[in-house]
Write a protein that holds these residues in place. Sequence first.
Motif, short mmCIF file in Angstrom:
data_model
loop_
_atom_site.label_atom_id
_atom_site.label_comp_id
_atom_site.label_asym_id
_atom_site.label_seq_id
_atom_site.Cartn_x
_atom_site.Cartn_y
_atom_site.Cartn_z
N TYR A 135 35.38 -5.40 57.64
CA TYR A 135 35.50 -6.66 57.74
C TYR A 135 36.40 -7.30 56.42
CZ TYR A 135 33.49 -10.98 56.77
OH TYR A 135 33.25 -12.81 56.90
N VAL A 164 36.04 -8.36 62.48
CA VAL A 164 34.68 -7.06 62.00
C VAL A 164 35.43 -6.13 63.21
CG1 VAL A 164 32.95 -5.63 62.78
CG2 VAL A 164 31.99 -8.30 61.55
N CYS A 203 33.38 -13.11 63.42
CA CYS A 203 31.56 -12.80 62.85
C CYS A 203 31.32 -13.65 62.07
CB CYS A 203 31.50 -11.85 61.93
SG CYS A 203 30.27 -11.70 61.18
N ALA A 228 28.41 -4.75 59.73
CA ALA A 228 28.84 -5.31 58.79
C ALA A 228 28.48 -6.55 58.12
CB ALA A 228 30.47 -6.27 59.95
N TYR A 253 27.50 -7.31 64.49
CA TYR A 253 28.05 -7.62 63.48
C TYR A 253 27.03 -7.93 62.24
CZ TYR A 253 30.91 -9.62 67.13
OH TYR A 253 31.31 -9.82 68.74
#
Length: 356
Positions: A256, A235, A171, A207, A204
């Motif tokens: 994360y 992630v 990410c 997270a 994404y």
Amino acid sequence: MSTLRVTAEVLTVHPHPDADALELAQVGLYRAVVAKGAYVTGDIAVYIPEQAVLPAALIEELGLTGRLAGSGADRVTAVRLRGELSQGLVCRPAALADVDLAEAAAGGTDFAGRLGIVKWSPPVPPTMSGEAESAPDLLPWPDIENLQRHPDVFEPGEPVVLTEKLHGTACLLTLHTEDGRVQVSSKGFGARGLALREDPRNLYWRAVLAHDLPAAARRLAARLGARRVGFFGEVYGAGVQDLAYGADARTDAVGYALFDVAAEIGGEVRWLDPAQVLEPGEVPLVPRLYEGPYDLDTVLAHASGRETVSGRETHLREGVVVRAATERHSPVVGGRAVAKAVSPAYLTRKGGTEYE
């Protein structure tokens, strides 16, 4: 994933410990199983790495019809042959019969295009996709090369840091301090200069918001006086890949872990150690496994074992990322002195997923 290059290499040939008709051809630190007598130490042949997708004609020429991975039985992956790990293919394709392989090896010629070989692109599940928009000022994450392919990235005894490599999905977040914009992307979209529009259904963005990353990026930018700050993290959790680390990305418990930070300061983009520039507990970080002098055996020992992210050793470890303790350029890989080492158990596990 690392970049795909198909090159001519000087081989070192070893006996196979459990097969009279097979040998092991070594390229870098990789070993590929070959027929006994096909090559001797000092020979030059073409090395096709893992994650290469081969055209049908080449597959047939190499006698590998129906024996490669993927739905099209055309992808090179790591396999165990009579107990020995075989990574990549060593061959001399007919299409290169007129090529001086010694000269090609010395010059680092890439034969991927000439042989019709392309890099495998993992599928993108809907939760990892989304509506994209142009983002030319996004801070992109460069590919990390494999230490086994480039064993000379680090000097013996050089101070290095090893962090655990997580099997999730990368990410990318870029904060622009001048207008407050926050751009979020995946590695694949980011490499194409694209960001994902904010969407609560997107993995994404979920997270990023669940771990309040924009606020942490703003605080860091203020401390550094940075124009842009980039967070690069993994992630993870159930619903992302086959290794979940005790998290569940289908719920609010999406995992994360930050592995790198970049900041534009005074017009220059600098790579920073997250553990040095962030406050303890400010953002979840990838586990730090070792700090000390570089030693190949130490790196490979840390690459295998059980994961430490969950604190419960729930499954095997993917591997490690190695970086110079003091950020520097590496002429070996033509970029940052960063490399990865992957666990053989991870490479040969059953039922593994490799989503982007």
